[in-house]
Design an enzyme around this catalytic site. Structure first.
Site, PDB file in Angstrom:
ATOM      1  N   GLY A  50       0.838  -1.198   0.000  1.00 15.43           N
ATOM      2  CA  GLY A  50       0.000   0.000   0.000  1.00 15.43           C
ATOM      3  C   GLY A  50       0.869   1.242   0.000  1.00 15.43           C
TER       4      GLY A  50
ATOM      5  N   VAL B 119       0.655 -12.976   4.389  1.00 19.14           N
ATOM      6  CA  VAL B 119       1.612 -13.201   5.476  1.00 19.14           C
ATOM      7  C   VAL B 119       0.875 -13.800   6.671  1.00 19.14           C
ATOM      8  CG1 VAL B 119       3.115 -12.048   7.137  1.00 19.14           C
ATOM      9  CG2 VAL B 119       3.241 -11.465   4.708  1.00 19.14           C
TER      10      VAL B 119
ATOM     11  N   GLU C  96       2.564  -8.867  -0.792  1.00 13.79           N
ATOM     12  CA  GLU C  96       1.240  -8.245  -0.813  1.00 13.79           C
ATOM     13  C   GLU C  96       0.156  -9.295  -1.015  1.00 13.79           C
ATOM     14  OE1 GLU C  96      -0.409  -5.198  -0.424  1.00 13.79           O
ATOM     15  OE2 GLU C  96      -2.135  -6.422  -0.973  1.00 13.79           O
TER      16      GLU C  96
ATOM     17  N   ARG D 262      -4.030   0.851   8.960  1.00 18.53           N
ATOM     18  CA  ARG D 262      -4.162   1.480  10.275  1.00 18.53           C
ATOM     19  C   ARG D 262      -5.586   1.307  10.769  1.00 18.53           C
ATOM     20  NH1 ARG D 262      -0.026   4.787  11.613  1.00 18.53           N
ATOM     21  NH2 ARG D 262      -1.321   6.132  12.905  1.00 18.53           N
TER      22      ARG D 262
ATOM     23  N   HIS E 179       3.925  26.775 -21.561  1.00 18.77           N
ATOM     24  CA  HIS E 179       4.903  25.896 -22.204  1.00 18.77           C
ATOM     25  C   HIS E 179       6.315  26.409 -21.907  1.00 18.77           C
ATOM     26  CE1 HIS E 179       6.725  23.297 -25.189  1.00 18.77           C
ATOM     27  NE2 HIS E 179       7.406  24.354 -25.630  1.00 18.77           N
TER      28      HIS E 179
HETATM   29  P1  NAI Z   1      -2.810   0.434   2.952  1.00 19.73           P
HETATM   30  O1  NAI Z   1      -4.216   0.088   3.274  1.00 19.73           O
HETATM   31  O2  NAI Z   1      -2.499   1.494   1.955  1.00 19.73           O
HETATM   32  O3  NAI Z   1      -2.049  -0.901   2.440  1.00 19.73           O
HETATM   33  C1  NAI Z   1      -1.971  -2.069   3.216  1.00 19.73           C
HETATM   34  C2  NAI Z   1      -1.718  -3.243   2.284  1.00 19.73           C
HETATM   35  O4  NAI Z   1      -1.391  -4.378   3.084  1.00 19.73           O
HETATM   36  C3  NAI Z   1      -2.929  -3.620   1.442  1.00 19.73           C
HETATM   37  O5  NAI Z   1      -2.574  -3.616   0.087  1.00 19.73           O
HETATM   38  C4  NAI Z   1      -3.298  -5.005   1.961  1.00 19.73           C
HETATM   39  O6  NAI Z   1      -3.821  -5.852   0.945  1.00 19.73           O
HETATM   40  C5  NAI Z   1      -1.959  -5.525   2.477  1.00 19.73           C
HETATM   41  N1  NAI Z   1      -2.081  -6.585   3.491  1.00 19.73           N
HETATM   42  C6  NAI Z   1      -2.898  -6.612   4.574  1.00 19.73           C
HETATM   43  N2  NAI Z   1      -2.732  -7.761   5.276  1.00 19.73           N
HETATM   44  C7  NAI Z   1      -1.790  -8.488   4.623  1.00 19.73           C
HETATM   45  C8  NAI Z   1      -1.170  -9.758   4.857  1.00 19.73           C
HETATM   46  N3  NAI Z   1      -1.482 -10.513   5.900  1.00 19.73           N
HETATM   47  N4  NAI Z   1      -0.244 -10.189   3.978  1.00 19.73           N
HETATM   48  C9  NAI Z   1       0.109  -9.428   2.893  1.00 19.73           C
HETATM   49  N5  NAI Z   1      -0.429  -8.224   2.645  1.00 19.73           N
HETATM   50  C10 NAI Z   1      -1.368  -7.750   3.488  1.00 19.73           C
HETATM   51  O7  NAI Z   1      -2.131   0.727   4.376  1.00 19.73           O
HETATM   52  P2  NAI Z   1      -0.757   1.409   4.764  1.00 19.73           P
HETATM   53  O8  NAI Z   1       0.175   1.462   3.610  1.00 19.73           O
HETATM   54  O9  NAI Z   1      -0.319   0.705   6.005  1.00 19.73           O
HETATM   55  O10 NAI Z   1      -1.194   2.890   5.099  1.00 19.73           O
HETATM   56  C11 NAI Z   1      -2.106   3.137   6.190  1.00 19.73           C
HETATM   57  C12 NAI Z   1      -2.919   4.375   5.946  1.00 19.73           C
HETATM   58  O11 NAI Z   1      -2.099   5.519   5.975  1.00 19.73           O
HETATM   59  C13 NAI Z   1      -3.606   4.333   4.603  1.00 19.73           C
HETATM   60  O12 NAI Z   1      -4.961   4.658   4.772  1.00 19.73           O
HETATM   61  C14 NAI Z   1      -2.896   5.372   3.796  1.00 19.73           C
HETATM   62  O13 NAI Z   1      -3.770   6.037   2.888  1.00 19.73           O
HETATM   63  C15 NAI Z   1      -2.354   6.330   4.853  1.00 19.73           C
HETATM   64  N6  NAI Z   1      -1.115   6.916   4.362  1.00 19.73           N
HETATM   65  C16 NAI Z   1      -1.172   7.844   3.370  1.00 19.73           C
HETATM   66  C17 NAI Z   1      -0.027   8.369   2.828  1.00 19.73           C
HETATM   67  C18 NAI Z   1      -0.132   9.344   1.706  1.00 19.73           C
HETATM   68  O14 NAI Z   1      -1.196   9.889   1.485  1.00 19.73           O
HETATM   69  N7  NAI Z   1       0.924   9.557   0.921  1.00 19.73           N
HETATM   70  C19 NAI Z   1       1.313   7.994   3.324  1.00 19.73           C
HETATM   71  C20 NAI Z   1       1.247   6.972   4.325  1.00 19.73           C
HETATM   72  C21 NAI Z   1       0.078   6.482   4.824  1.00 19.73           C
END
Ligand code: NAI
Length: 468
Positions: free
Chosen positions: A184, A239, A205, A275, A447
């Site tokens: 993610g 995982v 993933e 989260r 441009h």
């Molecule tokens: P996420 O929801 O973006 O991604 C988590 C990923 O982990 C998913 O693709 C899911 O399928 C995978 N997953 C879950 N359980 C699993 C398992 N047992 N085995 C393998 N894969 C598994 O969550 P992430 O990256 O932890 O971010 C958390 C929150 O923080 C999100 O809502 C995100 O939008 C926000 N965030 C936003 C940022 C930005 O806007 N640039 C930067 C960092 C975080």
């Protein structure tokens, strides 16, 4: 005298709510359990990660990108301690900035854990155990979210070997190998940081694509570009166990096709599997504030919980867990409390992944339009055909505009490319005003800019691009 508003939590949702409430003449207080203001975003999230993403990008550029531009430098050396010092100075500047804004707006701030006693009383327990109670006409819960961990298994985070995003922002040395669980946003951003600094990064993933919520075509290209940079992926892999081992940590996963279990070891494992809303210790159960089945505080369309006078915003309620969504909600709730109308368009929340190239998206994806049975047109334009992108050697990626087949109204904008996170806003504003791809395509763009690719994609949607 009681406060008009007591806000619990000072992240982007909470502090923006407090500032707007004070600007509108409401007597406002903020309660924060951390020693500094700004919540996850400023202390252990968006801001520090961007400091490391920028620094590591420049390092990678100096290592591999300068030569092609005719710049000869000796091999750059990494001083991780200094890079972390830069990160800390950025955190300090931002958290102190919030303190300054709270003071400037005459908002009272209280350090400690807030607990709601009744719909008009909030108790604060300070670090030394001392307690005081604030009277409030309205209470806003803005307590954010915490690390979700892996569903069904106990993960022993030590934030050194088995780390969440918090530990991954503060490693003391560059690990030789990192396994990232979850492709993610966090996994992609922080995985790339440590890859650039020298670690071998493997991502595991569960889904069959990286960046699960993004447009499928963008995700596919994004993954390809990350692989080209040297990050490897195992998709469709769940995982099932993470534990410390001799080497560092061992990760066991099951490939969904074939039901085969595999194990890999790495110096560091980053768990980035989402989260969850943070409501511990708030006293919600005692006073009857309803949570949904996933632990989010339930709200109506005006951010009201089921208990009169108590509102909730940000990661603790439904919707994307994004700082800017929380900030918008905070401002809107303050306006509602001041007797104004409050409205938010949940369909127009841009989302950005700050990798290189960046990934940015607003509105609907192709998959969502297909599922909803909405007829659409697609216009695309690659950065390889953009003069400015060529000049900067940032030709990876493309812009994709999705517009309604019948009305030409833009329904989605998706950009993979250098500075995508900046360019997405012109599509967002256009969509907020109900604009069409023709509106965008006929808008004069300076441009040479990379934003011309956005215009060309819009031209491609209703007519034909000029430079392709
Ligand atoms: P996420 O929801 O973006 O991604 C988590 C990923 O982990 C998913 O693709 C899911 O399928 C995978 N997953 C879950 N359980 C699993 C398992 N047992 N085995 C393998 N894969 C598994 O969550 P992430 O990256 O932890 O971010 C958390 C929150 O923080 C999100 O809502 C995100 O939008 C926000 N965030 C936003 C940022 C930005 O806007 N640039 C930067 C960092 C975080």
């Amino acid at each position: 005298m009681p406060y008009d508003v007591v806000v619990i939590g000072s992240g982007p949702g909470g502090y923006a709510c407090a500032i707007k409430a004070a600007q509108l003449g409401l007597k406002t207080a903020v309660i924060e359990k951390r020693r500094t203001f700004g919540g996850t975003c400023l202390n252990i999230g968006c801001i520090p990660s961007k400091a490391l993403l920028y620094a590591s990008e420049v390092y990678a550029e100096a290592n591999y990108g300068f030569d092609a531009l005719g710049i000869k430098v000796s091999k750059p050396k990494l001083n991780l301690t200094k890079m972390m010092r830069h990160k800390q100075s950025v955190i300090d500047a931002n958290t102190n900035g919030v303190l300054f804004l709270l003071k400037k707006n005459k908002i009272d701030s209280f350090a400690g854990m807030g607990k709601i006693l009744t719909s008009s009383k909030v108790e604060i327990t300070a670090e030394d155990g001392s307690r005081q109670v604030l009277e409030a006409a309205n209470i806003v819960i803005a307590t954010g979210s915490g690390v979700a961990g892996i569903s069904g298994i106990e993960v022993a985070f030590d934030e050194k070997v088995i780390v969440s995003s918090t530990g991954a922002l503060s490693l003391e040395q560059v690990p030789k190998s990192v396994v990232v669980v979850g492709a993610g946003v966090i996994g992609s951003e922080l995985g790339l940081v440590w890859h650039r600094l020298g670690a071998k990064v493997q991502v595991i993933e569960f889904l069959d694509k990286a960046l699960g919520t993004m447009d499928g075509e963008l995700s596919k290209h994004f993954q390809r570009l990350m692989e080209k940079q040297g990050i490897s992926y195992k998709l469709g892999a769940k995982v099932t166990d993470v534990r410390k081992s001799k080497k560092g940590a061992a990760v066991t996963f099951e490939l969904l096709k074939g039901n085969k279990a595999e194990k890999i070891e790495a110096d560091v494992v980053l768990i980035a599997t989402g989260r969850r809303p943070y409501t511990e210790g708030l006293g919600l159960q005692e006073i009857g504030v309803a949570l949904d089945e996933r632990g989010y505080v339930e709200i109506d369309n005006h951010w009201r919980t089921n208990v009169a006078g108590i509102y909730a915003i940000g990661d603790v309620v439904k919707g994307p867990m994004l700082a800017h969504k929380a900030e918008n909600e905070g401002v809107i709730v303050a306006e509602i409390l001041a007797g104004q109308a409050g409205h938010m368009n949940f369909d127009m929340i841009p989302s950005v992944v700050y990798t290189q190239p960046e990934v940015a998206s607003v509105g609907r994806t192709e998959e969502e339009l297909k599922a909803a049975g909405i007829g659409y047109k697609v216009g695309k334009f690659p950065f390889t055909a953009n003069g400015r992108a060529r000049a900067m050697m940032h030709t990876d990626g493309f812009v994709k505009i999705l517009a309604c087949a019948k009305t030409d109204r833009v329904l989605g904008g998706h950009i993979l490319g250098f500075s995508a996170g900046e360019m997405i806003h012109e599509v967002t504003v256009l969509m907020e005003f109900g604009g069409s791809s023709e509106d965008l395509g006929r808008t004069c763009h300076a441009h040479p800019t990379i934003s011309e690719a956005v215009r060309e994609a819009a031209l491609a949607t209703f007519s034909k691009p000029i430079h392709l």
